[in-house]
Design a protein around this motif. Structure first.
Motif, mmCIF file in Angstrom:
data_model
loop_
_atom_site.group_PDB
_atom_site.id
_atom_site.type_symbol
_atom_site.label_atom_id
_atom_site.label_comp_id
_atom_site.label_asym_id
_atom_site.label_seq_id
_atom_site.Cartn_x
_atom_site.Cartn_y
_atom_site.Cartn_z
ATOM 1 N N ILE A 7 1.781 -43.928 -2.584
ATOM 2 C CA ILE A 7 2.935 -43.870 -1.688
ATOM 3 C C ILE A 7 3.916 -42.881 -2.292
ATOM 4 N N LEU A 8 4.246 -41.847 -1.541
ATOM 5 C CA LEU A 8 5.186 -40.823 -1.986
ATOM 6 C C LEU A 8 6.509 -41.075 -1.280
ATOM 7 N N VAL A 9 7.546 -41.374 -2.043
ATOM 8 C CA VAL A 9 8.837 -41.740 -1.477
ATOM 9 C C VAL A 9 9.819 -40.586 -1.637
ATOM 10 N N ASP A 10 10.308 -40.094 -0.521
ATOM 11 C CA ASP A 10 11.398 -39.116 -0.509
ATOM 12 C C ASP A 10 12.654 -39.942 -0.807
ATOM 13 N N ALA A 11 12.997 -40.043 -2.089
ATOM 14 C CA ALA A 11 13.890 -41.107 -2.554
ATOM 15 C C ALA A 11 15.367 -40.912 -2.245
ATOM 16 N N VAL A 34 10.229 -39.649 -5.646
ATOM 17 C CA VAL A 34 10.544 -38.236 -5.859
ATOM 18 C C VAL A 34 11.988 -37.952 -5.463
ATOM 19 N N SER A 35 12.730 -37.330 -6.395
ATOM 20 C CA SER A 35 14.139 -37.044 -6.127
ATOM 21 C C SER A 35 14.629 -35.901 -7.008
ATOM 22 N N ASN A 36 15.828 -35.443 -6.698
ATOM 23 C CA ASN A 36 16.481 -34.411 -7.499
ATOM 24 C C ASN A 36 17.245 -35.015 -8.678
ATOM 25 N N SER A 37 17.492 -36.313 -8.622
ATOM 26 C CA SER A 37 18.214 -36.976 -9.710
ATOM 27 C C SER A 37 17.489 -38.278 -10.039
ATOM 28 N N PHE A 56 16.616 -26.013 -3.667
ATOM 29 C CA PHE A 56 16.514 -26.356 -2.253
ATOM 30 C C PHE A 56 15.085 -26.755 -1.920
ATOM 31 N N ASP A 57 14.909 -27.919 -1.350
ATOM 32 C CA ASP A 57 13.608 -28.453 -0.920
ATOM 33 C C ASP A 57 12.620 -28.699 -2.058
ATOM 34 N N ALA A 58 13.081 -28.780 -3.310
ATOM 35 C CA ALA A 58 12.159 -29.003 -4.430
ATOM 36 C C ALA A 58 11.428 -30.342 -4.288
ATOM 37 N N ALA A 59 12.148 -31.395 -3.915
ATOM 38 C CA ALA A 59 11.505 -32.708 -3.740
ATOM 39 C C ALA A 59 10.512 -32.660 -2.575
ATOM 40 N N ASP A 60 10.917 -32.039 -1.480
ATOM 41 C CA ASP A 60 10.025 -31.916 -0.322
ATOM 42 C C ASP A 60 8.762 -31.145 -0.698
ATOM 43 N N ASP A 61 8.931 -30.064 -1.446
ATOM 44 C CA ASP A 61 7.773 -29.257 -1.849
ATOM 45 C C ASP A 61 6.813 -30.076 -2.706
ATOM 46 N N TRP A 62 7.356 -30.855 -3.650
ATOM 47 C CA TRP A 62 6.496 -31.666 -4.517
ATOM 48 C C TRP A 62 5.728 -32.685 -3.679
ATOM 49 N N THR A 75 9.643 -40.961 4.533
ATOM 50 C CA THR A 75 10.710 -39.973 4.666
ATOM 51 C C THR A 75 11.344 -40.044 6.047
ATOM 52 N N ALA A 76 12.578 -39.569 6.123
ATOM 53 C CA ALA A 76 13.248 -39.386 7.410
ATOM 54 C C ALA A 76 13.291 -37.904 7.766
ATOM 55 N N ASP A 77 12.790 -37.067 6.870
ATOM 56 C CA ASP A 77 12.832 -35.610 7.029
ATOM 57 C C ASP A 77 11.691 -35.159 7.951
ATOM 58 N N ILE A 78 12.035 -34.710 9.131
ATOM 59 C CA ILE A 78 11.037 -34.361 10.144
ATOM 60 C C ILE A 78 10.178 -33.177 9.702
ATOM 61 N N LEU A 79 10.778 -32.177 9.097
ATOM 62 C CA LEU A 79 9.995 -31.010 8.672
ATOM 63 C C LEU A 79 9.059 -31.351 7.516
#
Length: 152
Positions: A7-11, A34-37, A56-62, A75-79
């Motif tokens: 499970i990959l969590v856009d945290a 996965v997060s920036n902090s 920018f978008d480092a977490a999304d890319d990972w 995630t709630a990020d549509i892209l």
């Protein structure tokens, strides 16, 4: 035995991290937060914190680079959801609604329309509705369903 489900969590701004940990433990799934902090995560061999750069978008890319058929992305990020669907992942919003091939196109179109509307409102606007107990319950059921399906 097939690879474990991950499970990959856009945290950042994820309201269901605790629920993910509980359901993952029950299904013996791995979790990557996965997060920036840094976030506090449970002490577990299966749960790992992944802190990426604040680019920018480092977490999304990972997340997109590590998504695949044996993963569930939260995630709630549509892209980001679109990228993960293309990689074969299962994708759930925080309220349990799945992103899938049938819904992602209209979600992207709606996102673009809302972006245009917000741009013309000079910061006035509501944002998403508050996260509710029903959303949390729906999420738990949806994640459980996906993990059962992947476990077969």
């Amino acid at each position: 035995m097939s690879d474990p489900v991950t499970i990959l969590v856009d945290a950042d701004a994820c309201p269901v991290k605790e629920e993910v940990y509980r359901v993952a433990q029950r299904h013996k799934a791995h979790v990557r937060v996965v997060s920036n902090s840094p976030f506090r995560v449970p002490v577990s061999e299966r749960v790992k914190r992944v802190v990426v750069s604040d680019g920018f978008d480092a977490a999304d890319d990972w997340i997109a680079d590590n998504a695949g058929p044996r993963s569930v992305v939260i995630t709630a990020d549509i892209l980001l959801a679109e990228r993960c669907l293309k990689a074969g992942a299962n994708v759930l919003r925080h309220n349990g609604k799945p992103f899938d091939a049938a819904s992602i196109g209209s979600a992207i179109a709606t996102r673009a329309i809302m972006e245009d509307l917000r741009a013309g409102m000079d910061g006035v606007g509501g944002g998403p509705p508050p996260f509710s107990k029903a959303d949390r319950s729906n999420f738990l059921q949806a994640l459980d369903r996906v993990l059962v399906k992947l476990g077969k």
